[in-house]
Design an enzyme around this catalytic site. Sequence first.
Site, mmCIF file in Angstrom:
data_model
loop_
_atom_site.group_PDB
_atom_site.id
_atom_site.type_symbol
_atom_site.label_atom_id
_atom_site.label_comp_id
_atom_site.label_asym_id
_atom_site.label_seq_id
_atom_site.Cartn_x
_atom_site.Cartn_y
_atom_site.Cartn_z
ATOM 1 N N HIS A 82 -5.286 2.231 -12.450
ATOM 2 C CA HIS A 82 -3.881 2.274 -12.876
ATOM 3 C C HIS A 82 -2.900 2.249 -11.706
ATOM 4 O O HIS A 82 -1.719 2.530 -11.888
ATOM 5 C CB HIS A 82 -3.629 3.528 -13.742
ATOM 6 C CG HIS A 82 -4.367 3.483 -15.048
ATOM 7 N ND1 HIS A 82 -4.517 4.581 -15.866
ATOM 8 C CD2 HIS A 82 -5.006 2.464 -15.683
ATOM 9 C CE1 HIS A 82 -5.217 4.232 -16.947
ATOM 10 N NE2 HIS A 82 -5.523 2.966 -16.851
ATOM 11 N N CYS A 90 6.806 -5.283 -4.949
ATOM 12 C CA CYS A 90 8.106 -5.958 -5.013
ATOM 13 C C CYS A 90 8.216 -6.673 -6.361
ATOM 14 O O CYS A 90 7.310 -7.391 -6.771
ATOM 15 C CB CYS A 90 8.231 -6.950 -3.862
ATOM 16 S SG CYS A 90 9.771 -7.882 -3.939
ATOM 17 N N CYS A 93 8.614 -10.726 -5.085
ATOM 18 C CA CYS A 93 7.509 -11.468 -4.443
ATOM 19 C C CYS A 93 6.136 -10.838 -4.701
ATOM 20 O O CYS A 93 5.120 -11.370 -4.257
ATOM 21 C CB CYS A 93 7.762 -11.597 -2.941
ATOM 22 S SG CYS A 93 7.545 -10.060 -2.033
ATOM 23 N N CYS A 131 12.451 -4.624 -0.942
ATOM 24 C CA CYS A 131 11.514 -5.379 -0.116
ATOM 25 C C CYS A 131 12.182 -5.697 1.228
ATOM 26 O O CYS A 131 13.334 -6.124 1.274
ATOM 27 C CB CYS A 131 11.150 -6.667 -0.863
ATOM 28 S SG CYS A 131 9.982 -7.713 -0.014
ATOM 29 N N GLY A 173 -13.405 14.684 -15.946
ATOM 30 C CA GLY A 173 -12.030 15.085 -16.274
ATOM 31 C C GLY A 173 -11.211 14.028 -16.972
ATOM 32 O O GLY A 173 -10.035 13.859 -16.658
ATOM 33 N N ASN A 199 -16.241 18.256 -17.712
ATOM 34 C CA ASN A 199 -14.932 18.410 -18.347
ATOM 35 C C ASN A 199 -14.661 19.869 -18.679
ATOM 36 O O ASN A 199 -15.581 20.668 -18.835
ATOM 37 C CB ASN A 199 -14.880 17.580 -19.645
ATOM 38 C CG ASN A 199 -13.674 16.668 -19.683
ATOM 39 O OD1 ASN A 199 -12.708 16.896 -18.969
ATOM 40 N ND2 ASN A 199 -13.732 15.650 -20.519
HETATM 41 ZN ZN ZN Z 1 9.590 -9.063 -1.931
#
Ligand code: ZN
Length: 227
Positions: A82, A90, A93, A131, A173, A199
């Site tokens: 994730h 960015c 880009c 960026c 977990g 767990n």
């Molecule tokens: Zn960028």
Amino acid sequence: MWRKLDASILYNPVTFREDPGLVWEYYHYIRELVLKTKPNAGHIAVAQYEQKHASKKKVTVVTQNVDGLHSRAGTRNIIELHGNMFKTRCTKCNEVLVNTDSPICPALAGTGSPTSDKLVSDIKEKDLPHCKKPDCGGLLRPHIVWFGEVLETSILEKTDIVISKCNVCLVVGTSSIVYPAAAFPTIMAASGSIIAEFNIQPSPASSKFDFYFQGPSATTLPQALSD
Ligand SMILES: [Zn+2]
């Protein structure tokens, strides 16, 4: 619960488009919290196991966590399904960069209180992280997979290879209800892998696994992975 906002609203690209300052305030808050924490004994046990057995066993951590604590504990071989809250992407880009700045930009300093009742940010978009490429300058976002977004193909391909070769899988977990990760142990069990769950309380998948170790993983993992 950050400002009583439902996760489906907070972790949502639509919310980011409408009010990137609000989403960045939240990430600033959790980044600062995580920067003050340390990997626990469970993270460290996994990292030490990988290093100790490197010549004989391949250990891969496939995680839904975005806090980067496995890497900080020393784990080398890691797949972050994730994303990672200490990486930016960015929006123009798509460049992904590691960023552990505290704060990530001056405008976020002192913001992000979880108890404030402000549901709209005062921070202007131009003051958020951007960026640095001279020909780009796009708005940066946290490199996290949000609701409605798909996991990166390259990440899933890497995970598929690990799953197809795995002979022992520790499920640690997780509620085992968020897909695709929730399906991985079942796929591995079907091909003969040994599955052990660690767990605090049983998950819907516990009864399908070979072993179940109850308790905090910071306690159970160091015991299970010691010689
Ligand atoms: Zn960028």
